[in-house]
Scaffold this motif. Structure first.
Motif, PDB file in Angstrom:
ATOM      1  N   SER A  85      23.788  30.702  16.019  1.00  0.00           N
ATOM      2  CA  SER A  85      24.490  31.769  15.533  1.00  0.00           C
ATOM      3  C   SER A  85      24.969  31.585  13.975  1.00  0.00           C
ATOM      4  CB  SER A  85      26.040  31.568  16.272  1.00  0.00           C
ATOM      5  OG  SER A  85      26.670  30.352  15.711  1.00  0.00           O
ATOM      6  N   TYR A  86      24.695  30.583  13.287  1.00  0.00           N
ATOM      7  CA  TYR A  86      24.727  30.397  12.126  1.00  0.00           C
ATOM      8  C   TYR A  86      23.523  31.138  11.340  1.00  0.00           C
ATOM      9  CZ  TYR A  86      28.039  26.548  11.697  1.00  0.00           C
ATOM     10  OH  TYR A  86      29.113  25.882  11.948  1.00  0.00           O
ATOM     11  N   VAL A  87      22.432  31.124  12.033  1.00  0.00           N
ATOM     12  CA  VAL A  87      21.191  31.985  11.509  1.00  0.00           C
ATOM     13  C   VAL A  87      21.448  33.442  11.783  1.00  0.00           C
ATOM     14  CG1 VAL A  87      18.717  32.330  11.847  1.00  0.00           C
ATOM     15  CG2 VAL A  87      19.692  30.105  12.336  1.00  0.00           C
ATOM     16  N   LEU A  91      22.250  36.699   8.723  1.00  0.00           N
ATOM     17  CA  LEU A  91      21.534  37.952   8.630  1.00  0.00           C
ATOM     18  C   LEU A  91      22.444  38.986   8.992  1.00  0.00           C
ATOM     19  CD1 LEU A  91      18.199  36.753  11.022  1.00  0.00           C
ATOM     20  CD2 LEU A  91      18.139  37.204   8.636  1.00  0.00           C
ATOM     21  N   GLY A  92      23.467  38.932   9.892  1.00  0.00           N
ATOM     22  CA  GLY A  92      24.155  39.996  10.151  1.00  0.00           C
ATOM     23  C   GLY A  92      25.102  40.139   9.007  1.00  0.00           C
ATOM     24  N   GLY A 104      21.293  27.933  -1.245  1.00  0.00           N
ATOM     25  CA  GLY A 104      21.651  26.852  -0.554  1.00  0.00           C
ATOM     26  C   GLY A 104      22.292  27.090   0.759  1.00  0.00           C
ATOM     27  N   ARG A 105      22.869  27.914   1.167  1.00  0.00           N
ATOM     28  CA  ARG A 105      23.290  28.552   2.705  1.00  0.00           C
ATOM     29  C   ARG A 105      21.957  28.870   3.383  1.00  0.00           C
ATOM     30  NH1 ARG A 105      28.359  32.345   3.062  1.00  0.00           N
ATOM     31  NH2 ARG A 105      29.256  30.602   1.958  1.00  0.00           N
ATOM     32  N   TRP A 106      20.941  29.386   2.586  1.00  0.00           N
ATOM     33  CA  TRP A 106      19.743  29.649   3.369  1.00  0.00           C
ATOM     34  C   TRP A 106      18.913  28.353   3.509  1.00  0.00           C
ATOM     35  CZ3 TRP A 106      19.199  33.758   6.126  1.00  0.00           C
ATOM     36  CH2 TRP A 106      19.368  34.801   5.851  1.00  0.00           C
ATOM     37  N   LEU A 107      19.222  27.386   2.849  1.00  0.00           N
ATOM     38  CA  LEU A 107      18.471  26.065   3.284  1.00  0.00           C
ATOM     39  C   LEU A 107      19.225  25.249   4.260  1.00  0.00           C
ATOM     40  CD1 LEU A 107      16.870  23.551   2.250  1.00  0.00           C
ATOM     41  CD2 LEU A 107      18.559  22.843   0.964  1.00  0.00           C
ATOM     42  N   VAL A 112      19.244  24.362  10.297  1.00  0.00           N
ATOM     43  CA  VAL A 112      19.753  24.800  11.753  1.00  0.00           C
ATOM     44  C   VAL A 112      18.901  24.994  12.882  1.00  0.00           C
ATOM     45  CG1 VAL A 112      21.261  25.986  12.858  1.00  0.00           C
ATOM     46  CG2 VAL A 112      22.301  25.016  10.851  1.00  0.00           C
ATOM     47  N   ALA A 113      18.074  25.952  12.036  1.00  0.00           N
ATOM     48  CA  ALA A 113      16.991  26.543  12.880  1.00  0.00           C
ATOM     49  C   ALA A 113      16.055  25.527  13.202  1.00  0.00           C
ATOM     50  CB  ALA A 113      16.362  27.812  12.207  1.00  0.00           C
TER      51      ALA A 113
END
Lengths: 124, 141
Positions: A85-87, A91-92, A104-107, A112-113
Motif C-alpha cells: 500500500s506504500y507503493v 503512486l495514487g 528519499g521517499r521513493w527509495l 518496500v516493493a
C-alpha cells in the motif's frame, strides 16, 4: 491463484479508501483551532462529501478482503504483503492528489516493493 | 517532544503508548488470523450462505478480540500523536511487520522462512525510510 485477488483487493481498496478520505478531508478544510466543536465541524463537513463515503466503503471492502486472505494464508505472509500500500499510496497521491513525492521517499518505497517480493519468494 | 503544563516530561507516557501500539496492532492481526482459521471455508454465494458466513465470522471470539486489539492500537496511536510529533511516532509502524511474524510464529505456530524474515526486514527498513521523510502539505482542492 484467485486468492491473490484478495491480496490485491486489500492493497488497492485500502489505498483507494485512504486516498478518498484524504481528498474528502482536504475538501473539508482544516479546523481553525483544536477545540472539539471545531474538529466535529470539520468531520461533518467531510461526511457531506461523496469522497468520504466512497473511502469508507473501500476501507470496509479492504477489511473484509483481509479477513478472507487470513482464512487462506498465514498472518506472517498477509500483513507484510499489505505494505505494498506504500507503493500504491505514493503512486495514487502523485496522480490523484497531485502531491510531490521526494527521492528519499521513493527509495523507501522501492525497498518496500523489494521486501514484498522476497516475502512472496519465501512463501513456502 | 511536548511537556505538560507543570513542566514534567511526557516521554515515559509516550514510550508507554508506543509500546502499546507495537504490541496491540500486530496482536490484533494475529487474532484476526486465528479467528479466520477457526471459521474455515468461506461461502459468499448464494446470499443466504454469505449471511451464514458473516454470522460465523462475527460469532468467533478471536475476531472480536482482534477488532478490540486493533481499536486499542488506534486509540494509543491517536493519543501518541497528540503528545508527540508524527515523525517521532510513525517510524514505529515499521517494526510492526517483525512483531507480526514473531507473534504468528509463537501464537499460531506459523513457519517463517529465512527469505520471509529477510523480506520483512527490508520492508521494515523501507517503511522506516518513508516515515522519516519530511511530510509536505499540498493545497490543490
Amino acid at each position: 491463484m484467485p486468492h491473490y485477488a484478495l491480496l490485491a483487493l486489500i492493497v488497492l481498496a485500502g489505498t483507494g479508501g485512504e486516498l478518498c478520505v484524504s481528498r474528502a478531508m482536504k475538501e473539508a478544510g482544516e479546523p481553525f483551532h483544536l477545540h472539539p466543536s471545531a474538529i466535529l465541524k470539520t468531520i461533518f463537513a467531510a461526511l457531506r462529501t461523496p469522497w468520504m463515503w466512497l473511502g469508507i466503503g473501500m476501507m470496509a471492502t479492504a477489511f473484509f478482503a483481509l479477513l478472507g486472505a487470513l482464512s487462506v494464508y498465514n498472518v506472517s505472509f498477509v500483513v507484510p504483503v499489505t505494505a505494498l500500500s506504500y507503493v500504491f499510496g505514493a503512486l495514487g497521491s502523485t496522480l490523484f492528489l497531485r502531491e510531490q513525492v521526494t527521492r528519499g521517499r521513493w527509495l523507501g518505497i522501492l525497498m518496500v516493493a523489494f521486501g514484498v517480493t522476497l516475502v512472496f519468494l519465501g512463501k513456502s | 517532544m511536548k511537556r505538560s503544563k507543570d513542566g514534567v516530561s511526557r516521554k515515559p507516557l509516550i514510550l508507554f503508548l508506543i509500546a502499546i501500539m507495537m504490541f496491540a496492532g500486530p496482536l490484533g492481526n494475529v487474532l484476526l488470523g486465528k479467528g479466520m482459521k477457526q471459521v474455515g471455508s468461506l461461502w459468499v454465494w448464494p446470499p443466504p450462505k454469505l449471511i451464514a458466513t458473516g454470522i460465523k465470522i462475527f460469532g468467533t471470539g478471536s475476531i472480536w478480540l482482534g477488532i478490540a486489539s486493533l481499536m486499542i492500537f488506534i486509540v494509543a496511536y491517536m493519543l501518541a500523536l497528540s503528545l508527540a510529533d508524527y515523525s517521532y511516532v510513525q517510524p514505529v509502524s515499521s517494526f510492526a511487520y517483525g512483531v507480526v511474524a514473531l507473534l504468528g510464529h509463537v501464537m499460531l505456530g506459523e513457519y517463517v522462512s529465512w527469505l520471509r524474515c529477510a523480506g520483512i526486514t527490508v520492508i521494515s527498513m523501507g517503511v522506516f525510510i518513508v516515515s522519516r521523510t519530511k511530510p509536505q502539505t499540498t493545497e490543490h482542492f
